[in-house]
Structure formats: C-alpha cells, structure tokens
Design an enzyme around this catalytic site. Structure first.
Site, short mmCIF file in Angstrom:
data_model
loop_
_atom_site.label_atom_id
_atom_site.label_comp_id
_atom_site.label_asym_id
_atom_site.label_seq_id
_atom_site.Cartn_x
_atom_site.Cartn_y
_atom_site.Cartn_z
N ARG A 155 -3.16 27.70 10.12
CA ARG A 155 -4.23 26.95 9.62
C ARG A 155 -3.99 25.79 8.52
O ARG A 155 -4.41 24.79 8.35
CB ARG A 155 -5.72 27.66 9.25
CG ARG A 155 -6.71 27.00 8.70
CD ARG A 155 -8.16 27.69 8.53
NE ARG A 155 -8.21 29.21 8.62
CZ ARG A 155 -8.02 29.75 7.39
NH1 ARG A 155 -7.75 29.05 6.44
NH2 ARG A 155 -7.92 31.16 7.30
N TYR A 192 -20.31 4.19 14.72
CA TYR A 192 -20.22 5.14 15.95
C TYR A 192 -21.71 6.04 15.78
O TYR A 192 -21.79 6.67 14.63
CB TYR A 192 -18.94 6.06 15.78
CG TYR A 192 -19.17 7.29 16.61
CD1 TYR A 192 -19.24 6.78 18.15
CD2 TYR A 192 -18.89 8.70 16.34
CE1 TYR A 192 -19.34 8.04 19.20
CE2 TYR A 192 -18.96 9.51 17.31
CZ TYR A 192 -19.07 9.32 18.66
OH TYR A 192 -19.08 10.21 19.44
N LYS A 224 -8.78 8.20 20.68
CA LYS A 224 -8.95 6.75 21.07
C LYS A 224 -7.39 6.09 21.00
O LYS A 224 -6.66 6.69 21.98
CB LYS A 224 -9.84 5.95 20.12
CG LYS A 224 -10.95 6.65 19.66
CD LYS A 224 -11.85 6.94 20.78
CE LYS A 224 -13.35 7.74 20.46
NZ LYS A 224 -14.07 8.46 21.31
N ASP A 234 -13.15 3.20 8.84
CA ASP A 234 -12.78 3.85 10.19
C ASP A 234 -11.98 2.77 10.95
O ASP A 234 -12.51 1.83 11.33
CB ASP A 234 -14.38 4.20 10.77
CG ASP A 234 -13.69 5.00 12.20
OD1 ASP A 234 -12.70 4.90 12.58
OD2 ASP A 234 -14.67 5.82 12.70
C1 LIG Z 1 -15.05 4.58 15.66
C2 LIG Z 1 -15.24 6.21 15.94
N1 LIG Z 1 -15.12 7.07 14.88
C3 LIG Z 1 -15.28 8.25 15.10
C4 LIG Z 1 -15.19 8.60 16.46
C5 LIG Z 1 -15.62 10.20 16.59
O1 LIG Z 1 -14.39 10.58 17.07
P1 LIG Z 1 -14.27 12.05 18.17
O2 LIG Z 1 -15.10 11.95 19.21
O3 LIG Z 1 -12.82 12.35 18.08
O4 LIG Z 1 -14.96 13.17 17.23
C6 LIG Z 1 -15.71 8.01 17.40
C7 LIG Z 1 -15.83 8.55 18.59
O5 LIG Z 1 -16.15 7.87 19.76
C8 LIG Z 1 -15.41 6.49 17.28
O6 LIG Z 1 -15.74 5.85 18.10
#
Ligand SMILES: Cc1ncc(COP(=O)(O)O)c(C=O)c1O
Length: 384
Positions: free
Chosen positions: A53, A105, A202, A177
C-alpha cells in the site's frame, strides 16, 4: 536507455522516464510486481519497500514517469481519478473555501457538493473562462482554485497563468485537472499551477481498460502530504493497472497526434452539416477560448461537442451509430460518443445544466483512432 532521460524530448521521456531496465533481469519493461509485502534483509534494513500500500515498484515507475512528463517534483497514483481528487482535497480543512470552474466533470461536482460540503468545505462555482470571475469569487478563506481546461462538454478554456497569478496573490494553490489534453499538449505546472490531476482512465492509459488517477505536485510539501494520505487512506493504483498505464503512456505522443488529426476531420464535417446547430471545439478560430488555448497548449485535443437542438434529435442520431460507441468516458483508441445531460453530467441539477448551456440536444464525441473516413461516414449516415 542509459542515464537520466529528464532532459530529453517528450516521447523519449514517455517511453523511458522512471523505467530503467529491471535491475534483476534487464527486462526492458517494468514488471508487474504482484506482491503485498517485501522481505527485510535483516531487522532494521530493507530495500526501500515494506508494504505494497505504501510502495510498489510498478506503481513507483508510473508515478516517476507522469511526474517527469508534467515537469513535477512528485507523482502519486490512485485507484481512480476520483480517488486522486479525494486525496487532493485533504489539502483543505473544515471552513476552507475553493473556487471551482463551473462545469467540471460531474463526478467532481458530486464529490465537492454532496460529500465534502458535509465536512465543512465551501465551494464557489464560476465560469473560469474569465479570470475576473475567479478573482471576484475569492474569500478570505479561499485556499484553492480548481480548474479543468478545456471543460467538458462545454469546452470553456481557462487561462492557467492568469489563474495561477490570482491564486498565488491570495495565498491559494492552483489545481488543474489536465485529463483532457494530457501533458503532451498542455503542462500546467510550467504555467504556474501547483498541482495537476489526471484521470489516467482517459488519454494517459488510452485503451479503455483501466481506471486510475494521478496527482503531480510542484512543491515537495504537497508531494509529501499526498504520499502520507495515499498510505493512510489506501486508495492506491494496483500493480497491474500501473503496468497498463505505463504501457499506454509509451504511445501517448503518437496517439494524441492522431486523435487530433481525426478530430479536425470530424469538426470540419460537423460545422458544415445543416442539422448541427453549433459545434464547440477550442481549435475553431471562432471559439471564445481559441486564443488562450493556442498560447498555453500545443494542441486542441480530441473532444468535441455539438448541439442537435433537442433530446429526440440527439437520441435518433445516437441510436443509429455503427462505428462510434455510445458510452461514457473518453480518451480511448475507440471513438466514444455520449449524451452529457443524461450520462456524464446527470448528477448536475437541471437548473445548473440549463444555466451552463448544457442542453438536452448536446452530444459529445471523444474522437478515437479509427480511420477518419469511417468516422465521418458514420456521422453522415446517423444524421441523414
Ligand atoms: C476530467 C475528469 N477528471 C476526473 C475524472 C474522474 O476519473 P475516474 O473516472 O478515473 O475516477 C473524470 C472522469 O470522467 C474526468 O473526465
């Protein structure tokens, strides 16, 4: 390769950074260290690994690799993008305030609004495409400015350098992000951001076969705190997923180039179609964020949204597609198409969606790596 690839080009770093040949065997690929614990040489002496971990060599390789690509001091990998963002938010304490770009998101909105507000954190949601809105939302308790750029599906572009200046004048950190553009097209830390977040699910992994997230920090103190929370809360990325993401990143540069070439063809087709009311893509000269994105990024990415005027028109088109897959998520080799109002952004209340302009007729494409002719033909037949 021999030596430290940090001064080399992006693709070379993507393939080699954090991944010297395996010391035991010379394997060119970092092995999947599928272990929960590590034997100590003697009491009080071990090889730097105690419990998985806390540290795992496959995960460490990925963390070093992403940190090198983003130009950060440290990287920490988590079980999902949301687990990374949850860890990030432990930088704040009860009573602290964050200014957040208004169409982040949907899952980020849900975490901040429905979970973290219960613990005394406060959020202001602003249109971050104008830095003045960020500035106006600051409070004496503001400790963080959090932006996605471009946002999804509305493609609002935030000026990262301006946001960093505003946050820092106020003693707050700027978090970006960077999931949608990846470090291949945009490196927020170079523009003044303090922390970069990725959903590795992604473009970094790129093959729609793993869920993960990463935090990259510019400052040692942030990296140390993320390591502490990573081991304390334990939402770590597994060795196998770390391996998958490392493997995906090796082709990030070529994938992003092809994603963008295909996207240009799709955008060209959509902008000329009589049933398409509007197309949102920062690469279009008329897009309000075009100038800022041209300045701060080296590409426009593979996400494009368009408006068909209403739910029925969007449904008819989506149900007829043959090549594109109707699915949430983005950034994979396959083209994924979605209806944000009922899929990715369903957790955003209707009034807020309306205020943002996230309409029922809006469709979002994450353009994949198929032949562009096939993608355009698929759109053509589904809109006919
Ligand atoms: C811009 C963005 N940040 C964070 C996330 C969250 O990521 P995860 O689905 O891997 O938890 C997403 C998911 O679609 C996203 O599009």
């Amino acid at each position: 390769m021999k030596g430290d690839p940090r001064d080399l080009g992006f693709s070379t770093r993507a393939i080699h950074a954090g991944q010297p040949p395996d010391p035991a065997t010379g394997a060119v690929t970092v092995p999947i260290y599928q272990t929960s614990t590590y034997v100590h040489d003697e009491l009080g002496r071990h090889k730097g690994f105690e419990y998985a971990r806390v540290q795992n060599p496959t995960r460490s390789a990925l963390e070093a690799n992403v940190a090198a690509l983003e130009g950060g001091r440290s990287g920490h990998a988590f079980a999902s993008g949301m687990a990374a963002i949850s860890t990030l938010m432990t930088l704040l304490e009860s009573g602290d305030h964050a200014v957040v770009s208004r169409n982040v998101y949907g899952g980020t909105y849900r975490l901040f609004h429905q979970v973290l507000e219960r613990y005394g954190l406060e959020f202001s949601w602003v249109d971050a495409s104008d830095p003045a809105h960020l500035e106006a939302a600051l409070r004496p308790t503001t400790r963080m400015v959090y932006v996605e750029t471009p946002t999804n599906p509305l493609m609002e572009v935030a000026d990262i350098a301006a946001a960093a200046a505003i946050a820092h004048r106020h003693g707050a950190v700027l978090v970006v992000d960077n999931t949608f553009l990846s470090p291949y097209f945009q490196r927020p830390l170079e523009l003044g951001a303090d922390v970069v977040v990725h959903s590795t699910t992604k473009f970094l992994n790129g093959h729609s076969d793993s869920i993960g997230g990463v935090l990259v920090a510019a400052a040692a103190e942030h990296g140390e705190w993320f390591a502490f929370v990573q081991k304390s809360a334990g939402a770590v990325l597994s060795p196998f997923d770390s391996f998958l993401v490392l493997r995906g990143i090796k082709t990030l540069a070529v994938r992003m180039d092809r994603h963008e070439t295909n996207t240009r063809r799709v955008v060209e087709f959509l902008t000329g179609h009589p049933k398409v009311r509007s197309v949102l893509y920062p690469g279009l000269a008329g897009h309000p964020g075009h100038a800022v994105q041209t300045r701060q990024a080296s590409g426009f990415g593979a996400l494009v949204s368009f408006d068909l005027g209403g739910y029925e028109a969007a449904k008819t088109m989506l149900d007829r597609l043959r090549v594109m897959s109707l699915a949430e998520s983005l950034g994979g080799v396959e083209t994924l198409i979605s209806h944000p109002a009922t899929m990715t952004h369903a957790s955003v209340p209707r009034e807020m969606r309306d205020a943002l302009g996230l309409s029922e007729g809006m469709v979002r494409i994450s353009v994949g790596l198929e032949d562009a002719d096939d993608l355009v033909s698929d759109l053509e037949q589904s809109l006919a």
